[in-house]
Design a protein around this motif. Sequence first.
Motif, PDB file in Angstrom:
ATOM      1  N   LEU A   1      -3.824  -1.966  -1.379  1.00  0.00           N
ATOM      2  CA  LEU A   1      -2.778  -1.127  -1.952  1.00  0.00           C
ATOM      3  C   LEU A   1      -1.602  -0.994  -0.981  1.00  0.00           C
ATOM      4  N   VAL A   2      -0.422  -0.761  -1.553  1.00  0.00           N
ATOM      5  CA  VAL A   2       0.779  -0.490  -0.763  1.00  0.00           C
ATOM      6  C   VAL A   2       1.162   0.959  -1.005  1.00  0.00           C
ATOM      7  N   MET A   3       1.131   1.787   0.055  1.00  0.00           N
ATOM      8  CA  MET A   3       1.364   3.219  -0.059  1.00  0.00           C
ATOM      9  C   MET A   3       2.677   3.610   0.623  1.00  0.00           C
ATOM     10  N   GLY A   4       3.462   4.448  -0.036  1.00  0.00           N
ATOM     11  CA  GLY A   4       4.706   4.934   0.538  1.00  0.00           C
ATOM     12  C   GLY A   4       4.469   6.191   1.355  1.00  0.00           C
ATOM     13  N   THR A   5       5.157   6.308   2.494  1.00  0.00           N
ATOM     14  CA  THR A   5       5.066   7.510   3.327  1.00  0.00           C
ATOM     15  C   THR A   5       6.480   7.935   3.740  1.00  0.00           C
ATOM     16  N   PRO A   6       6.650   9.205   4.170  1.00  0.00           N
ATOM     17  CA  PRO A   6       7.993   9.677   4.531  1.00  0.00           C
ATOM     18  C   PRO A   6       8.545   9.060   5.816  1.00  0.00           C
ATOM     19  N   GLY A   7       7.681   8.631   6.726  1.00  0.00           N
ATOM     20  CA  GLY A   7       8.117   8.088   8.013  1.00  0.00           C
ATOM     21  C   GLY A   7       6.913   7.889   8.901  1.00  0.00           C
TER      22      GLY A   7
ATOM     23  N   THR B   1       1.163 -11.427  -0.120  1.00  0.00           N
ATOM     24  CA  THR B   1      -0.024 -11.160  -0.921  1.00  0.00           C
ATOM     25  C   THR B   1      -0.938 -10.215  -0.142  1.00  0.00           C
ATOM     26  N   PRO B   2      -1.148  -8.992  -0.633  1.00  0.00           N
ATOM     27  CA  PRO B   2      -1.969  -8.032   0.109  1.00  0.00           C
ATOM     28  C   PRO B   2      -3.405  -8.513   0.275  1.00  0.00           C
ATOM     29  N   ALA B   3      -3.971  -8.249   1.449  1.00  0.00           N
ATOM     30  CA  ALA B   3      -5.363  -8.587   1.725  1.00  0.00           C
ATOM     31  C   ALA B   3      -6.247  -7.403   1.384  1.00  0.00           C
ATOM     32  N   ALA B   4      -7.438  -7.680   0.897  1.00  0.00           N
ATOM     33  CA  ALA B   4      -8.343  -6.623   0.439  1.00  0.00           C
ATOM     34  C   ALA B   4      -8.872  -5.758   1.565  1.00  0.00           C
ATOM     35  N   ASP B   5      -8.787  -6.240   2.808  1.00  0.00           N
ATOM     36  CA  ASP B   5      -9.324  -5.472   3.938  1.00  0.00           C
ATOM     37  C   ASP B   5      -8.255  -4.638   4.639  1.00  0.00           C
ATOM     38  N   THR B   6      -7.078  -4.505   4.010  1.00  0.00           N
ATOM     39  CA  THR B   6      -5.943  -3.830   4.647  1.00  0.00           C
ATOM     40  C   THR B   6      -5.301  -2.827   3.694  1.00  0.00           C
ATOM     41  N   LEU B   7      -4.937  -1.662   4.215  1.00  0.00           N
ATOM     42  CA  LEU B   7      -4.150  -0.680   3.472  1.00  0.00           C
ATOM     43  C   LEU B   7      -2.720  -0.771   4.009  1.00  0.00           C
ATOM     44  N   TYR B   8      -1.783  -1.095   3.129  1.00  0.00           N
ATOM     45  CA  TYR B   8      -0.402  -1.329   3.532  1.00  0.00           C
ATOM     46  C   TYR B   8       0.443  -0.072   3.333  1.00  0.00           C
ATOM     47  N   TYR B   9       1.551  -0.016   4.052  1.00  0.00           N
ATOM     48  CA  TYR B   9       2.451   1.123   3.898  1.00  0.00           C
ATOM     49  C   TYR B   9       3.911   0.671   3.903  1.00  0.00           C
ATOM     50  N   VAL B  10       4.720   1.447   3.210  1.00  0.00           N
ATOM     51  CA  VAL B  10       6.173   1.346   3.241  1.00  0.00           C
ATOM     52  C   VAL B  10       6.672   2.720   3.636  1.00  0.00           C
ATOM     53  N   THR B  11       7.584   2.812   4.599  1.00  0.00           N
ATOM     54  CA  THR B  11       7.981   4.120   5.121  1.00  0.00           C
ATOM     55  C   THR B  11       9.375   4.539   4.670  1.00  0.00           C
ATOM     56  N   ASN B  12       9.716   5.772   5.063  1.00  0.00           N
ATOM     57  CA  ASN B  12      11.017   6.384   4.760  1.00  0.00           C
ATOM     58  C   ASN B  12      11.218   6.636   3.274  1.00  0.00           C
ATOM     59  N   LEU B  13      10.119   6.872   2.557  1.00  0.00           N
ATOM     60  CA  LEU B  13      10.196   7.301   1.163  1.00  0.00           C
ATOM     61  C   LEU B  13       9.932   8.807   1.147  1.00  0.00           C
TER      62      LEU B  13
ATOM     63  N   VAL C   1       9.714  -0.433  -6.169  1.00  0.00           N
ATOM     64  CA  VAL C   1       8.695  -1.008  -7.060  1.00  0.00           C
ATOM     65  C   VAL C   1       7.586  -1.725  -6.306  1.00  0.00           C
ATOM     66  N   SER C   2       7.702  -1.819  -4.959  1.00  0.00           N
ATOM     67  CA  SER C   2       6.664  -2.508  -4.192  1.00  0.00           C
ATOM     68  C   SER C   2       5.438  -1.635  -3.967  1.00  0.00           C
ATOM     69  N   ILE C   3       5.564  -0.319  -4.175  1.00  0.00           N
ATOM     70  CA  ILE C   3       4.446   0.562  -3.836  1.00  0.00           C
ATOM     71  C   ILE C   3       3.517   0.799  -5.029  1.00  0.00           C
ATOM     72  N   ASN C   4       2.236   0.980  -4.712  1.00  0.00           N
ATOM     73  CA  ASN C   4       1.225   1.335  -5.712  1.00  0.00           C
ATOM     74  C   ASN C   4       0.963   2.834  -5.749  1.00  0.00           C
ATOM     75  N   GLY C   5       1.419   3.518  -4.722  1.00  0.00           N
ATOM     76  CA  GLY C   5       1.197   4.957  -4.620  1.00  0.00           C
ATOM     77  C   GLY C   5       1.784   5.439  -3.326  1.00  0.00           C
ATOM     78  N   GLY C   6       1.365   6.631  -2.883  1.00  0.00           N
ATOM     79  CA  GLY C   6       1.886   7.137  -1.634  1.00  0.00           C
ATOM     80  C   GLY C   6       1.493   8.572  -1.381  1.00  0.00           C
ATOM     81  N   ILE C   7       2.124   9.140  -0.374  1.00  0.00           N
ATOM     82  CA  ILE C   7       1.847  10.512   0.036  1.00  0.00           C
ATOM     83  C   ILE C   7       3.168  11.174   0.387  1.00  0.00           C
ATOM     84  N   ILE C   8       3.365  12.408  -0.088  1.00  0.00           N
ATOM     85  CA  ILE C   8       4.636  13.078   0.143  1.00  0.00           C
ATOM     86  C   ILE C   8       4.429  14.584   0.072  1.00  0.00           C
ATOM     87  N   TRP C   9       5.348  15.317   0.690  1.00  0.00           N
ATOM     88  CA  TRP C   9       5.268  16.773   0.723  1.00  0.00           C
ATOM     89  C   TRP C   9       5.791  17.371  -0.570  1.00  0.00           C
TER      90      TRP C   9
END
Length: 410
Positions: free
Chosen positions: A335-341, A369-381, A391-399
């Motif tokens: 999965l690709v998860m968005g985080t604030p920073g 291509t994401p690997a099944a053994d890795t959790l990916y992140y995109v920041t500054n969301l 549109v690259s993220i599958n989910g994320g965490i935010i306040w």
Amino acid sequence: MTPINMDNKTIIAAVVVVVIVVAAIAIVAMPKGGNDEPAVEKDYIELGLTNNFFPDHTCCVIAANYGFLTNNAEQMERFLAGYYEGVQFVANAVADESSEDYKWLVDFSKTKVPGLTDLETKNALANIAYLYADDTDGDLSGLTEDIASLIGGLKEVGALTKDVADPEAFAGYYVDDSYLQYAIENKESLKGKSPVTLEVAVITGDIHQIAVHVAGSKGYFNEYGIKIEFAQAANGGGIVTSLLNGDCKIGFLGAPPATINMVNNGFIDSTGIKDNKAYQLVSRVNSEGSGIYIDKSVLDNVNSTIPMRNGVQFYSVDGGKYIVSKDNAKAWGGLVMGTPGTSSIQHIQILQLAKQMGLKTAMYTVGETPAADTLYYVTNLAAYQQIISDVSINGGIIWEPQFQRVIQEA
């Protein structure tokens, strides 16, 4: 004014379990590449609250420049006295949703985060435990213990570039509750002083920090001769920059970015405070108050009691706490998860979850291509529009209240 019952924080945080509406309306988000690329539907729903995964976790704190504290103790105490009144108002209002104060707080919060609905605002307020200290007299021994523990967690996820020989000693120098305790005990004698202006940095669109705005609007700071000049930042890293370059004397930010920068810059260590650029933690702001969202399209069955992916549950439940282990890795891996920073508490929590599952972590590059053994992140969301536009993220965490916007509007 009725003193805060510090035991209410669990009750306040738990209310959200009842009131959050786990439903979403599909929206169309344009990719970052521009209008020539195809639109992609995103339908984010709640995967879990950070309250569930990390109960009672320390979130935002107040940091104050060490040089300022050394030379202006009374100004700090006057500021904290006004802030204390603001926290009292917010906590009492949230505890009585039938009160006029609560109605005022909801409306006022909406002015600080334009676009919020009443439901989003109420859910966000319920999901946050508003605090100033560990108990009513201003003691911060619990925060000191949390910081010592946080050092170990930050080291485990690779956030620290320097070792801390004695985390307890570091925390003892880093957290100073003397200003808050004096402010609470001597509120009346601190009133009516000559006016001074203090530069205070806060995070944009963050209801975690609403009490400082309430204190300003209600005139509490005025009572203590304090005028506030607010500076805004997108995340905790921005607040740190303001503190270090002197743009502000006081900053509201998450405990992890505050701590990471003191350790990695060497401004405080296990033997003491080493530089006037250092800042100390002088108050709590809140605990809990963030959430993890997920795109329904990645789930096996959106009606599952516990969300599943690849035939595996995202977590198990033990006494209300959400537990992740290697048994859940198949649900999160790839999965690709968005985080604030990268220095935010939310980002650190995603790294902690990955570590508990034995997953690798890596920054996602568009097109790979994401690997099944890795959790990916995109920041500054850090805001609703940024989140739904990526549109690259599958989910994320935010306040909060951005979390409420994502699950209610996306």
